[in-house]
Design an enzyme around this catalytic site. Structure first.
Site, mmCIF file in Angstrom:
data_model
loop_
_atom_site.group_PDB
_atom_site.id
_atom_site.type_symbol
_atom_site.label_atom_id
_atom_site.label_comp_id
_atom_site.label_asym_id
_atom_site.label_seq_id
_atom_site.Cartn_x
_atom_site.Cartn_y
_atom_site.Cartn_z
ATOM 1 C CG ASP A 166 -10.143 63.359 32.443
ATOM 2 O OD1 ASP A 166 -8.934 62.800 32.482
ATOM 3 O OD2 ASP A 166 -10.690 64.110 33.119
ATOM 4 C CG ASP A 185 -17.992 62.196 33.645
ATOM 5 O OD1 ASP A 185 -18.281 62.653 32.310
ATOM 6 O OD2 ASP A 185 -17.522 62.754 34.217
ATOM 7 C CB CYS A 242 -33.432 54.357 48.769
ATOM 8 S SG CYS A 242 -31.781 54.151 48.563
ATOM 9 C CB CYS A 302 -28.213 52.847 49.577
ATOM 10 S SG CYS A 302 -28.631 54.235 50.701
ATOM 11 C CB CYS A 324 -32.251 54.256 52.651
ATOM 12 S SG CYS A 324 -31.900 55.782 51.666
ATOM 13 C CG HIS A 365 -29.001 58.125 49.235
ATOM 14 N ND1 HIS A 365 -30.171 57.295 49.107
ATOM 15 C CD2 HIS A 365 -29.388 59.249 48.689
ATOM 16 C CE1 HIS A 365 -31.041 57.916 48.638
ATOM 17 N NE2 HIS A 365 -30.677 58.958 48.259
HETATM 18 ZN ZN LIG Z 1 -30.563 55.261 49.932
#
Ligand SMILES: [Zn+2]
Length: 376
Positions: free
Chosen positions: A93, A267, A305, A307, A310, A336
């Site tokens: 930015d 963003d 999920c 990730c 999880c 996550h």
């Molecule tokens: Zn997750």
């Protein structure tokens, strides 16, 4: 050999678009969500973990980096990519937005802004020319024009004056940026929620000519409904063949609504900041891991999920490490949240490419309406 950067639109579905920005440092699939790496780090994440979530690009903050460790030091150390070990594209930015939020610590003139550092009170100046120099020293792939934006609500005169100053600064930014193959410069549309000012701003920016166009001055307290009303016309005022970037947005439902209206990039600090305060975002909405209902729950945050939080850990564990103020709490929830955001973007890219965005959106809202899984 220097490769130039470009944008290609691959498919549209209504006003939603999917495509890709090609840069010498890699391709950015759009619509794209950019995690925020304020101080040359996405807090609580290793860069390789950020990349593993599916992020193609990060955002860095001129204001924070110019004060500490300084752009000159980062340049001497080989640029921001090497400094923070992130080899994919970086958008920076201009520093304008953060300087504006200093309120009484800044002084605004036609030339630029002088302000006091929030770190040590030292005096600094940011102008379009200095902002372009800092972003060049950082080695940013996508550079933002230096602009000014009033907090909303503001009266029409204030919004118009501010927008016209930003357009004069956009011209100075373009001149100072010069010709830098492989690097892109984005103009920033201003004009508050006023359709005529937004059009005037878009026209001024198109006359100067940029590699991409941001929609600035939204997500500053106007609320989702007002923001969507503005996004019903603002993206369409900008060139169709260049990327459109909505700055500082947002919650998952803000993002889906913005993509629906023709936004290509966004963003927000939300997924990482929420991760550090015990808030998880899932396809079923927001989950507060602090809540005692999770303390004996062996199930993952979201069974669908993939990730690490999880796949490997229970809600009971996530609850415990948050309560115990262990660092892994912020690490796992941030991972996550960023994973969920990137999966949401991928889902939208696939849906737009397949002409199924309306079905995607309906499913998105239906899953959230169901809410979190009931307690055991
Ligand atoms: Zn997750």
């Amino acid at each position: 050999m220097t490769v130039s950067s470009s944008f290609a639109l691959h498919a549209t579905d209504g006003t939603a678009r999917t495509g890709a920005i090609t840069t010498p440092r890699g391709t950015i699939r759009t619509p794209a969500f950019m995690p925020v790496g304020t101080a040359a780090t996405v807090k609580a994440m290793m860069p390789e973990s950020v990349a593993a979530t599916g992020a193609d690009i990060l955002l860095g903050n001129t204001y924070h980096l110019m004060l500490r460790p300084t752009a000159e030091r980062i340049d001497r150390l080989g640029g921001l990519h090497r400094f923070m070990n992130w080899n994919k594209p970086i958008l920076t930015d201009s520093g304008g937005f953060q300087v504006m939020s200093l309120a009484d610590l800044r002084k605004l003139t036609e030339k630029g802004v002088t302000f006091k550092s929030h770190i040590d009170g030292s005096r600094h100046e940011l102008t379009p020319e200095r902002s372009m120099e800092i972003q060049r020293l950082l080695g940013s792939d996508i550079v933002m024009c230096f602009d000014e934006c009033p907090a909303l609500p503001a009266d029409r005169d204030r919004i118009a004056d501010s927008m016209r100053l930003s357009m004069r600064w956009a011209e100075r930014s373009k001149d100072a940026f010069g010709d830098r193959p492989g690097h892109m410069l984005f103009g920033i549309q201003q004009g508050g929620l006023e359709q005529d000012f937004r059009e005037e701003s878009a026209k001024a920016l198109r006359a100067i000519g940029f590699d991409g166009y941001a929609i600035g001055g939204l997500a500053v307290g106007e609320g989702q409904e007002a923001m969507f009303t503005c996004l019903d016309f603002a993206p369409g005022q900008l060139p169709e063949d260049k990327p459109r970037y909505l700055m500082g947005v947002g919650k998952p439902d803000d993002i889906v609504g913005a993509v629906k209206r023709g936004v290509d990039m966004m963003d927000c600090v939300l997924p990482s900041r929420s991760g550090r305060t015990g808030q998880a975002w899932t396809r079923r909405g927001q989950v507060n891991i602090k809540n005692a209902r999770h303390q004996d729950d062996p199930r993952p945050l979201d069974e669908t999920c993939s990730c690490p939080a999880c796949r490997t850990y229970s809600r009971a564990y996530l609850h415990h490490v948050f309560r115990a103020q262990e660092m892994i709490s912020g690490m796992l929830l941030t991972w996550h949240n960023l994973h969920y955001y990137q999966e949401l973007m991928q889902g939208m890219r696939d849906a737009i490419a397949a002409g199924q965005f309306a079905a995607f959106e309906a499913r998105f809202h239906a899953q959230r309406a169901e809410g979190d899984i009931p307690p055991l």
